[in-house]
Motif scaffolding. Structure first.
Motif, PDB file in Angstrom:
ATOM      1  N   GLU A   1      14.396  -5.798   8.932  1.00 10.59           N
ATOM      2  CA  GLU A   1      14.120  -6.080   7.457  1.00 10.59           C
ATOM      3  C   GLU A   1      13.912  -4.756   7.130  1.00 10.59           C
ATOM      4  O   GLU A   1      13.812  -5.255   5.494  1.00 10.59           O
ATOM      5  CB  GLU A   1      13.160  -7.506   7.862  1.00 10.59           C
ATOM      6  CG  GLU A   1      13.239  -8.374   6.240  1.00 10.59           C
ATOM      7  CD  GLU A   1      14.079  -8.849   5.988  1.00 10.59           C
ATOM      8  OE1 GLU A   1      15.208  -8.968   6.093  1.00 10.59           O
ATOM      9  OE2 GLU A   1      13.650  -9.185   4.581  1.00 10.59           O
ATOM     10  N   ALA A   2      12.793  -4.467   6.881  1.00 12.39           N
ATOM     11  CA  ALA A   2      11.820  -3.477   6.164  1.00 12.39           C
ATOM     12  C   ALA A   2      12.593  -2.358   5.495  1.00 12.39           C
ATOM     13  O   ALA A   2      12.475  -2.162   3.934  1.00 12.39           O
ATOM     14  CB  ALA A   2      11.295  -2.505   7.119  1.00 12.39           C
ATOM     15  N   LEU A   3      14.113  -2.059   5.796  1.00 12.58           N
ATOM     16  CA  LEU A   3      15.006  -1.189   4.735  1.00 12.58           C
ATOM     17  C   LEU A   3      15.815  -2.161   4.145  1.00 12.58           C
ATOM     18  O   LEU A   3      16.381  -1.248   3.572  1.00 12.58           O
ATOM     19  CB  LEU A   3      15.542  -0.879   6.188  1.00 12.58           C
ATOM     20  CG  LEU A   3      14.945   0.879   6.800  1.00 12.58           C
ATOM     21  CD1 LEU A   3      15.886   1.358   8.097  1.00 12.58           C
ATOM     22  CD2 LEU A   3      14.459   0.993   5.472  1.00 12.58           C
ATOM     23  N   ILE A   4      16.019  -3.586   4.163  1.00 15.63           N
ATOM     24  CA  ILE A   4      17.418  -4.881   3.681  1.00 15.63           C
ATOM     25  C   ILE A   4      16.164  -4.391   1.934  1.00 15.63           C
ATOM     26  O   ILE A   4      17.398  -4.039   1.253  1.00 15.63           O
ATOM     27  CB  ILE A   4      16.591  -5.908   3.752  1.00 15.63           C
ATOM     28  CG1 ILE A   4      17.220  -5.800   5.357  1.00 15.63           C
ATOM     29  CG2 ILE A   4      18.033  -6.798   2.901  1.00 15.63           C
ATOM     30  CD1 ILE A   4      18.569  -5.461   5.730  1.00 15.63           C
ATOM     31  N   ALA A   5      15.236  -4.527   1.464  1.00 13.85           N
ATOM     32  CA  ALA A   5      15.276  -4.315  -0.109  1.00 13.85           C
ATOM     33  C   ALA A   5      16.113  -2.276  -0.372  1.00 13.85           C
ATOM     34  O   ALA A   5      16.657  -2.647  -1.582  1.00 13.85           O
ATOM     35  CB  ALA A   5      13.733  -4.033  -0.094  1.00 13.85           C
TER      36      ALA A   5
END
Lengths: 450, 266
Positions: free
Chosen positions: A38-42
């Protein structure tokens, strides 16, 4: 396989149409998507949004076109290779000369686009993975050109195989980090680059080198590489008045192949043929032929074919070509395979090296070993289709980086003493007979594959 | 009812946060890793993340990578997780599987859910599966009543926090820092902010914090604002350094003391 019955002679130059895939969330049918923390989704959302705005921005389009022309040297020429083609059943063979680009391969097409995107989103540092080193060199080049700091992750094994490219990257001001985890090749370099990215994402952009990875990379890299096929399609039409019967390219992650295929996807009469790295032979298990020998799964952020065992662990791939030595493949290739629009066949190390030698001797062009896989497929397909066939091959890179590997393969000198010079004319190296005979790939019957 | 949420609620009733330990199955071998998991529970952990070894663990730092690499090379995979799940449950802990997505997909999503439920597992944490891609897993976990734990990160937008919380069951995993697993000397300030932001949309769903917690003081600090404290690399470090089950037991005791020091979250 059957040869195409109809030459699509009526085809006319068409403005490039963007394929209808992927969908808005990056899916090519069941393939693609985003399988990342999730940390890379932004960051992926930021890239997607910025890229979608940039690709239709006239200022970007003009700047990108100017760089391609004045810096890369586009358009790359198309070269007919008749002496090589004598070994391909007399078919006519045209090479799209991506080897003549600045930095020596097609990789520059993509990195210039992604470097402009990096500047647009205001980041000052780029990271990249590299296998053969071509993408690393291209990224280091673009970073130097645009004043970005650059870190390249490269498997320790590959830093040995491609020492020349390590030196080039360092000369260009990049930091090269040898990766010592896992199989110490491209897949592990990608893992390390993702770890860097998730840690430093605020100031860092990941310049991904192929049409794999999470959305938007497969679509974005395709868009930056499709210039190869857009140019080639127009060039072939202009000189031949017809489209080729088949378009061939090597496939590791698959960016040069997608680059040359995309313009031809709507041309139903044109066969799209991807050549995978067969290593010692797919039956030996020591290969990198992902679509031929793999199964759908998730690796490096996307669903696609991959080499995996019963536990879902990625199997280490094997190829003489560092740039094809990857157990995954871009999701669009998996999609094109499953819908039957493109076909994928393995080429062994030995077949690739015979084709490598043949192009050197017959045409005075030293290809990258990666591209030699496409040349080997061309020899096969030409024999299958015969003298009327017109084959377009993506010569994706030049072989300077491979001189040491090739010298060792052909027994031209040991590791410390690479001097192929007069040795190339002696009869001590093993493929002499094959290269000068009328059949460069003995033992491979026409129609066996490709 | 969610096994994880129940256990976290029970901890809260005792005026403390829950302690969730992580160990991968198969390091240094399957039997020893299971002994260590049992010791982690006996030492005071409430739940245990049973790690599935994976060849390409993109979210792991060097400590967990090293242990996973040994397990992968020994051929340890998802099927070895089931005995670990049963052993943790028998020891009184709540077992939850921690797995990258491909091993589950390869095993078969429905088969995984059935086998995990039958073994007494609470559910699974999936670090590289976002709810957007989780259709098959959401269906299978609904069918079998398993918990499904997705992750939120400091970079998550408010909309993604809400969507991720809505898709999660058992707890939601707040990744405290932008980075990979590993011990850190201080707890990131981002952790408290992330928990506070998540809290506004989480309703009754517990929020547990992982990444970078390695000792009793850090556990106490995190327990001051989270419902559960997740510790991974510090446990694996005990194994890598050869202290084995006894080292793991002692670490659990220190961390369990930490989560009790903070007092219950208001």
């Amino acid at each position: 396989m059957t040869s195409s019955a109809v030459h699509p002679t009526q085809a006319r130059p068409a403005p490039p149409a963007r394929p209808s895939w992927p969908d808005a969330t990056g899916h090519f049918g069941v393939f693609g998507g985003r399988f990342v923390p999730e940390a890379l989704i932004a960051a992926l959302d930021e890239l997607t949004e910025a890229y979608e705005a940039m690709r239709v921005d006239p200022a970007f389009i003009a700047e990108f076109a100017a760089l391609q022309r004045d810096y890369t040297g586009r358009p790359s020429p198309v070269t007919e290779v008749p002496r090589f083609a004598e070994h391909a059943g007399g078919a006519r063979v045209l090479l799209k000369r991506e080897d003549l680009n600045h930095t020596g391969s097609h990789k520059i097409n993509n990195v210039l686009g992604q470097a402009l995107l990096t500047r647009r989103i205001g980041k000052k540092r780029v990271i990249a993975e590299t296998g053969a080193g071509q993408h690393g060199v291209a990224t280091a080049t673009a970073a130097a050109l645009m004043g970005l700091s650059c870190t390249v992750y490269m498997g320790e094994e590959d830093t040995r195989r491609q020492a020349l490219n390590v030196a080039r990257m360092r000369l260009l001001g990049a930091e090269v980090v040898p990766v010592t985890t896992g199989s110490r090749t491209l897949k592990d370099a990608i893992n390390e680059a993702f770890r860097d990215w998730v840690t430093n994402v605020e100031e860092t952009n990941y310049v991904f080198g192929t049409v794999a990875g999470p959305h938007p990379f497969p679509a974005m890299v395709r868009d930056f590489q499709r210039v190869i096929g857009d140019e080639a399609r127009a060039q072939v039409l202009e000189r031949e008045g017809r489209l080729p019967d088949a378009v061939l390219a090597c496939v590791g992650g698959g960016s040069n192949a997608i680059g040359i295929f995309t313009a031809f996807v709507p041309d139903d009469g044109v066969r799209l043929v991807g050549l995978e790295a067969g290593g010692d032979g797919v039956e030996t298990g020591r290969h990198a032929a992902t679509i031929t020998g793999g199964a759908p799964g998730v690796l490096h952020g996307a669903r696609s074919y991959l080499l995996q065992d019963d536990n879902g662990q990625t199997i280490e791939s094997h190829s003489i070509s560092a740039g094809l030595d990857y157990p995954g493949v871009g999701p669009e290739h998996s999609f094109l395979h499953d819908i039957g629009r493109a076909e994928y066949h393995p080429v062994t190390d030995a077949e690739a090296m015979e084709a490598f030698a043949l192009l050197c001797r017959t045409e005075g062009i030293i290809p990258a070993i990666e591209s030699a896989h496409a040349l080997a497929g061309t020899l096969r397909l030409g024999r299958e289709l015969g003298p009327d066939a017109l084959l377009l091959v993506n010569l994706s890179g030049r072989g300077d980086k491979d001189v040491e590997t090739a010298s060792r393969w052909f027994g031209l000198g040991d590791r410390d003493e690479v001097d192929p010079g007069p040795g190339m004319d002696t009869d001590q190296q093993p493929t002499e007979g094959a290269v000068t005979s009328g059949d460069a790939v003995p033992g491979h019957e026409a129609g066996e594959s490709a | 009812m969610s096994l994880l949420a129940e256990r976290i609620a029970a901890a809260r009733a005792e005026g403390r946060a829950a302690l969730i330990a992580y160990l991968p199955v198969g390091y240094p071998d399957v039997d020893t890793s299971i002994e260590a998991m049992v010791a982690a529970i006996e030492g005071g952990a409430d739940a245990l993340e049973v790690g599935v070894p994976y060849s390409d663990p993109g979210m792991e730092g060097p400590v967990i990578q090293e242990a996973m690499d040994v397990a992968v090379r020994a051929g340890v995979g998802l099927r070895h997780v089931l005995p670990a799940v049963r052993a943790v449950a028998a020891a009184g802990g709540v077992p939850v599987v921690m797995s990258y997505w491909n091993p589950i997909e390869r095993y078969g999503v429905d088969r995984f859910a059935d086998d995990l439920a039958a073994a007494g597992g609470a559910g699974a944490i999936t670090p590289d599966l976002i709810p957007d891609e989780a259709g098959a897993w959401i269906a299978a976990s609904d069918r079998t009543g398993l918990d499904r734990v997705f992750l939120v990160a400091p970079s998550s937008t408010d909309a993604r926090l809400a969507a991720t919380v809505a898709a999660s069951r058992g707890f939601v995993y707040a990744a405290s820092t932008m980075g990979v697993t590993g011990t850190r000397t201080t707890v990131s300030t981002a952790a408290g902010e992330l928990v506070a932001r998540t809290r506004t949309v989480a309703g009754d769903l517990p929020i547990c914090v992982g990444l970078g917690v390695s000792n009793g003081d850090q556990a106490a600090e995190v327990a001051g604002f989270a419902d559960g404290v997740i510790v991974g690399s510090a446990y694996v470090r005990e194994m890598l350094d050869g202290r084995g089950a006894e080292g793991v037991r002692a670490l659990s005791a220190e961390l369990a003391d930490g989560v009790r020091r903070a007092g219950v979250r208001a």
